[in-house]
Design a protein around this motif. Structure first.
Motif, PDB file in Angstrom:
ATOM      1  N   LEU A  29      -6.496   6.550 -11.025  1.00 25.26           N
ATOM      2  CA  LEU A  29      -5.342   6.727 -11.910  1.00 25.26           C
ATOM      3  C   LEU A  29      -4.621   5.426 -12.253  1.00 25.26           C
ATOM      4  O   LEU A  29      -4.147   5.260 -13.379  1.00 25.26           O
ATOM      5  N   LEU A  30      -4.527   4.508 -11.293  1.00 17.73           N
ATOM      6  CA  LEU A  30      -3.728   3.290 -11.469  1.00 17.73           C
ATOM      7  C   LEU A  30      -4.470   2.084 -10.911  1.00 17.73           C
ATOM      8  O   LEU A  30      -5.258   2.223  -9.976  1.00 17.73           O
ATOM      9  N   PRO A  31      -4.182   0.902 -11.429  1.00 23.17           N
ATOM     10  CA  PRO A  31      -4.813  -0.297 -10.869  1.00 23.17           C
ATOM     11  C   PRO A  31      -4.139  -0.709  -9.555  1.00 23.17           C
ATOM     12  O   PRO A  31      -3.033  -0.254  -9.236  1.00 23.17           O
ATOM     13  N   PHE A  32      -4.802  -1.592  -8.825  1.00 25.26           N
ATOM     14  CA  PHE A  32      -4.250  -2.089  -7.572  1.00 25.26           C
ATOM     15  C   PHE A  32      -2.900  -2.751  -7.798  1.00 25.26           C
ATOM     16  O   PHE A  32      -2.688  -3.469  -8.764  1.00 25.26           O
ATOM     17  N   SER A  33      -2.000  -2.514  -6.878  1.00 24.49           N
ATOM     18  CA  SER A  33      -0.754  -3.267  -6.758  1.00 24.49           C
ATOM     19  C   SER A  33      -0.324  -3.177  -5.303  1.00 24.49           C
ATOM     20  O   SER A  33      -0.643  -2.198  -4.624  1.00 24.49           O
ATOM     21  N   PRO A  34       0.378  -4.184  -4.807  1.00 25.47           N
ATOM     22  CA  PRO A  34       0.852  -4.101  -3.419  1.00 25.47           C
ATOM     23  C   PRO A  34       1.727  -2.870  -3.183  1.00 25.47           C
ATOM     24  O   PRO A  34       1.613  -2.215  -2.142  1.00 25.47           O
ATOM     25  N   LEU A  35       2.567  -2.547  -4.152  1.00 29.39           N
ATOM     26  CA  LEU A  35       3.418  -1.361  -4.016  1.00 29.39           C
ATOM     27  C   LEU A  35       2.571  -0.091  -3.988  1.00 29.39           C
ATOM     28  O   LEU A  35       2.809   0.811  -3.182  1.00 29.39           O
ATOM     29  N   GLY A  36       1.556  -0.033  -4.831  1.00 29.41           N
ATOM     30  CA  GLY A  36       0.656   1.120  -4.846  1.00 29.41           C
ATOM     31  C   GLY A  36      -0.104   1.256  -3.536  1.00 29.41           C
ATOM     32  O   GLY A  36      -0.321   2.368  -3.043  1.00 29.41           O
ATOM     33  N   MET A  37      -0.507   0.113  -2.963  1.00 32.88           N
ATOM     34  CA  MET A  37      -1.194   0.144  -1.677  1.00 32.88           C
ATOM     35  C   MET A  37      -0.259   0.672  -0.591  1.00 32.88           C
ATOM     36  O   MET A  37      -0.644   1.540   0.199  1.00 32.88           O
ATOM     37  N   ALA A  38       0.964   0.176  -0.569  1.00 29.15           N
ATOM     38  CA  ALA A  38       1.933   0.636   0.435  1.00 29.15           C
ATOM     39  C   ALA A  38       2.202   2.134   0.271  1.00 29.15           C
ATOM     40  O   ALA A  38       2.249   2.877   1.257  1.00 29.15           O
ATOM     41  N   PHE A  39       2.362   2.568  -0.972  1.00 30.43           N
ATOM     42  CA  PHE A  39       2.580   3.992  -1.247  1.00 30.43           C
ATOM     43  C   PHE A  39       1.388   4.822  -0.758  1.00 30.43           C
ATOM     44  O   PHE A  39       1.557   5.849  -0.099  1.00 30.43           O
ATOM     45  N   SER A  40       0.170   4.366  -1.075  1.00 36.18           N
ATOM     46  CA  SER A  40      -1.032   5.092  -0.674  1.00 36.18           C
ATOM     47  C   SER A  40      -1.169   5.163   0.846  1.00 36.18           C
ATOM     48  O   SER A  40      -1.587   6.187   1.395  1.00 36.18           O
ATOM     49  N   ILE A  41      -0.823   4.088   1.525  1.00 37.72           N
ATOM     50  CA  ILE A  41      -0.868   4.095   2.996  1.00 37.72           C
ATOM     51  C   ILE A  41       0.147   5.092   3.539  1.00 37.72           C
ATOM     52  O   ILE A  41      -0.158   5.870   4.452  1.00 37.72           O
TER      53      ILE A  41
END
Length: 178
Positions: free
Chosen positions: A95-107
């Motif tokens: 759905l979305l490209p990598f971002s540090p915020l997206g990684m933190a949210f996914s974790i």
């Protein structure tokens, strides 16, 4: 400042046969996991084959325990936790490209799922999986996110399988069943 020899809590012991055997088991797991993991990944995505080997090694190290029973249990935690992390990170990256915020949210979501499934002890390994998948996607933006997630899951399974295989073929001196 006291020397180690002056501290009664620190005692030196010779390494012994079991210490040498444990070191050899780890070395064997790492060699087999790296070779199998990197070659498997190269079949599908040569650019991340080295990372695939490394992820297999990490999985093998995490799974290998001093007894057969503990190794099997650790393998289950590893594979199931990796599956959760792979699904969450693969879904996010579709759905979305990598971002540090997206990684933190996914974790965060991954750990919440582990708690909701009543397996909170899987959260740590699932979170590591998310981080690996997300960072590899950032380094290889052309890599299909679902292929990335599937490869990382398989590599984790390869490492776990190598640890189980080694502990079955070469148990501890006492049988390793404790």
């Amino acid at each position: 400042m006291p020397l180690m020899d002056d501290n009664p809590a620190v005692t030196r012991r010779p390494i012994g046969r079991e210490g040498l055997a444990a070191a050899a088991r780890y070395a064997l797991v790492c060699l087999a996991a790296y070779l199998c993991g990197s070659r498997f990944t190269a079949l599908f995505h040569g650019e991340s084959a080295g990372m695939g080997g490394l992820w297999s090694v990490i999985s093998g190290i995490v799974v290998l325990q001093s007894t057969s029973r503990d190794t099997w249990k650790s393998a289950g935690v590893r594979v199931f936790g990796t599956a959760i992390g792979a699904v969450v990170s693969g879904g996010y990256l579709v759905l979305l490209p990598f971002s540090p915020l997206g990684m933190a949210f996914s974790i965060g979501v991954t750990v919440l799922i582990c708690h909701a499934l009543n397996v909170p002890e899987y959260g740590r390994l699932a979170a590591l999986t998310v981080a690996i998948i997300m960072v590899i996607s950032a380094a290889n933006p052309a890599l299909n996110p679902l292929l990335n997630a599937a490869l990382r899951f398989c590599e984790s399974g390869i490492g776990a399988a190598m640890a189980v295989l080694v502990i079955l073929l070469w148990p501890r001196g006492d049988g390793g069943r404790n």
